[in-house]
Design a protein around this motif. Structure first.
Motif, PDB file in Angstrom:
ATOM      1  N   GLU A 261       2.091  -4.351   4.592  1.00  0.00           N
ATOM      2  CA  GLU A 261       1.999  -5.811   4.684  1.00  0.00           C
ATOM      3  C   GLU A 261       2.594  -6.319   5.989  1.00  0.00           C
ATOM      4  O   GLU A 261       2.009  -7.170   6.674  1.00  0.00           O
ATOM      5  N   ARG A 262       3.757  -5.768   6.375  1.00  0.00           N
ATOM      6  CA  ARG A 262       4.407  -6.220   7.599  1.00  0.00           C
ATOM      7  C   ARG A 262       3.577  -5.862   8.823  1.00  0.00           C
ATOM      8  O   ARG A 262       3.395  -6.702   9.724  1.00  0.00           O
ATOM      9  N   GLN A 263       3.029  -4.662   8.881  1.00  0.00           N
ATOM     10  CA  GLN A 263       2.215  -4.264  10.022  1.00  0.00           C
ATOM     11  C   GLN A 263       0.923  -5.078  10.098  1.00  0.00           C
ATOM     12  O   GLN A 263       0.438  -5.393  11.186  1.00  0.00           O
TER      13      GLN A 263
ATOM     14  N   GLU B 263       0.622  -8.207   9.102  1.00  0.00           N
ATOM     15  CA  GLU B 263       1.018  -9.509   9.625  1.00  0.00           C
ATOM     16  C   GLU B 263       1.184  -9.455  11.142  1.00  0.00           C
ATOM     17  O   GLU B 263       0.711 -10.337  11.868  1.00  0.00           O
ATOM     18  N   LEU B 264       1.835  -8.405  11.645  1.00  0.00           N
ATOM     19  CA  LEU B 264       2.058  -8.260  13.084  1.00  0.00           C
ATOM     20  C   LEU B 264       0.753  -8.041  13.833  1.00  0.00           C
ATOM     21  O   LEU B 264       0.675  -8.321  15.041  1.00  0.00           O
TER      22      LEU B 264
ATOM     23  N   ARG C 197       5.153  -2.710   1.322  1.00  0.00           N
ATOM     24  CA  ARG C 197       5.815  -3.707   2.171  1.00  0.00           C
ATOM     25  C   ARG C 197       5.649  -3.361   3.652  1.00  0.00           C
ATOM     26  O   ARG C 197       5.483  -4.249   4.501  1.00  0.00           O
TER      27      ARG C 197
ATOM     28  N   GLY D 223      -5.250 -12.257   8.504  1.00  0.00           N
ATOM     29  CA  GLY D 223      -5.024 -13.403   7.651  1.00  0.00           C
ATOM     30  C   GLY D 223      -4.561 -12.992   6.270  1.00  0.00           C
ATOM     31  O   GLY D 223      -4.614 -11.807   5.904  1.00  0.00           O
ATOM     32  N   PRO D 224      -4.113 -13.947   5.462  1.00  0.00           N
ATOM     33  CA  PRO D 224      -3.536 -13.634   4.145  1.00  0.00           C
ATOM     34  C   PRO D 224      -4.457 -12.814   3.244  1.00  0.00           C
ATOM     35  O   PRO D 224      -4.018 -11.840   2.618  1.00  0.00           O
TER      36      PRO D 224
ATOM     37  N   ILE E 102      -4.795  -9.286   4.594  1.00  0.00           N
ATOM     38  CA  ILE E 102      -3.561  -8.534   4.357  1.00  0.00           C
ATOM     39  C   ILE E 102      -3.541  -8.011   2.929  1.00  0.00           C
ATOM     40  O   ILE E 102      -3.251  -6.831   2.679  1.00  0.00           O
ATOM     41  N   SER E 103      -3.869  -8.882   1.979  1.00  0.00           N
ATOM     42  CA  SER E 103      -3.871  -8.464   0.571  1.00  0.00           C
ATOM     43  C   SER E 103      -4.871  -7.342   0.335  1.00  0.00           C
ATOM     44  O   SER E 103      -4.586  -6.370  -0.388  1.00  0.00           O
TER      45      SER E 103
END
Length: 320
Positions: A210-212, A214-215, A207, A219-220, A223-224
């Motif tokens: 994932e948050r870093q 996004e910041l 998590r 893109g999605p 990130i994955s």
């Protein structure tokens, strides 16, 4: 020029030869027959050479011959092991597209930050990354000393006038790696994340990543990919290392950098370069992380004595 035909690669593995040349015209002449022969046999050709040689080779083969030319500065814009992964993906892509094999051609060129150690490590990494693929890998070098002796240490054979000639001075890969260590990890300043991780922390660690991501504007799908890559690396440290790896993260001009450091030393040769056997359970995480990220770098106390303690693995992911 009299065309000569080189022996075909073993369909089950790599043929890796050094090609001496005097000048770009002679280099192109030496490459025309093996590249043309590969195309005639239903194989693909991937050529990454000096632009002067590429221009002559295009004229010799014909501009519609079907050769894929890539520029050295773009192909080699990463550490050696990452570049070897790019070559491997290009070859596997051609095979998946129906090619029976691939003839690849490369050469050291002058690039910022690319010293002799870079090209030695790349040559060794290519041997490992492509070793089980139907590839003829031709590595061009100026036919002068000490380049001739250096090429002989890295290759079993030279390709001279279209015929393979034993080099007679091939050396052990691990000895060559030890003599040509990569640079130690760059100092990246204060980390935005410093997180010791145990088995119970893997969920919360994902998590955080994932948050870093996004910041950082990823893109999605990126990130994955990053979350999975970092999870594989940290899980390796938990399951096969000390059990207490540390995750650090930085935002840099190159992208979001995630680092796994562990007190245990990784003892996988050329980690992350070749897909492990389907039945195997070691090495898959490092390979998958390399496939998912833009750049993967590994420093180990065993492969690069004095550079690090234990094992350090970094992956970089750039937006978007």
């Amino acid at each position: 020029m009299t065309a000569t035909t080189t022996s075909r690669p073993d369909p089950d593995g790599l043929v890796h030869r050094a090609v001496p040349y005097r000048d770009p015209e002679h280099q192109a002449a030496a490459l025309t027959a093996p590249v043309a022969g590969a195309l005639e046999a239903g194989r693909r050709a991937l050529v990454v050479v000096d632009p002067r040689c590429a221009a002559v080779l295009r004229r010799s083969l014909g501009h519609d011959a079907g050769v894929e030319f890539r520029t050295p500065d773009r192909m080699h814009s990463a550490p050696p092991f990452t570049v070897a992964g790019r070559w491997s993906r290009a070859v596997r892509g051609a095979l998946a597209d129906g090619a029976s094999g691939v003839c690849t051609v490369g050469q050291p060129v002058e690039l910022p930050g690319a010293d002799a150690a870079y090209w030695t490590r790349l040559d060794l990494a290519l041997s490992h990354a492509l070793r089980e693929l139907p590839v003829e890998l031709l590595c061009c070098f100026p036919d002068v000393e000490p380049d001739r002796a250096h090429a002989g240490a890295l290759h079993d054979e030279f390709l001279v006038d279209g015929a393979p000639v034993p080099s007679g001075c091939r050396r052990d890969d691990h000895d060559l790696l030890a003599e040509n260590p990569q640079c130690p990890p760059d100092e990246l300043g204060p980390a935005i994340v410093t997180l010791p991780v145990t088995l119970d922390d893997l969920g919360s660690m994902r998590r955080v990543v994932e948050r870093q991501a996004e910041l950082s504007g990823l893109g999605p799908s990126r990130i994955s990919d990053l979350v999975l890559a970092v999870n594989e690396l940290i899980s390796n440290g938990v399951e096969h290392g000390s059990g207490h790896p540390v995750l650090r993260m930085w935002r840099t001009e190159a992208g979001l950098v995630s680092e796994m450091s562990d007190a245990a030393t990784c003892r996988l040769a050329f980690p992350g370069l070749a897909a492990p056997p389907v039945a195997g359970n070691r090495g898959r995480g490092m390979w998958l992380a390399s496939e998912l990220s833009d750049v993967l770098q590994v420093w180990t106390a065993e492969d690069d004595p004095g550079q690090v303690t234990g094992t350090v693995v970094r992956v970089t992911m750039s937006p978007p």
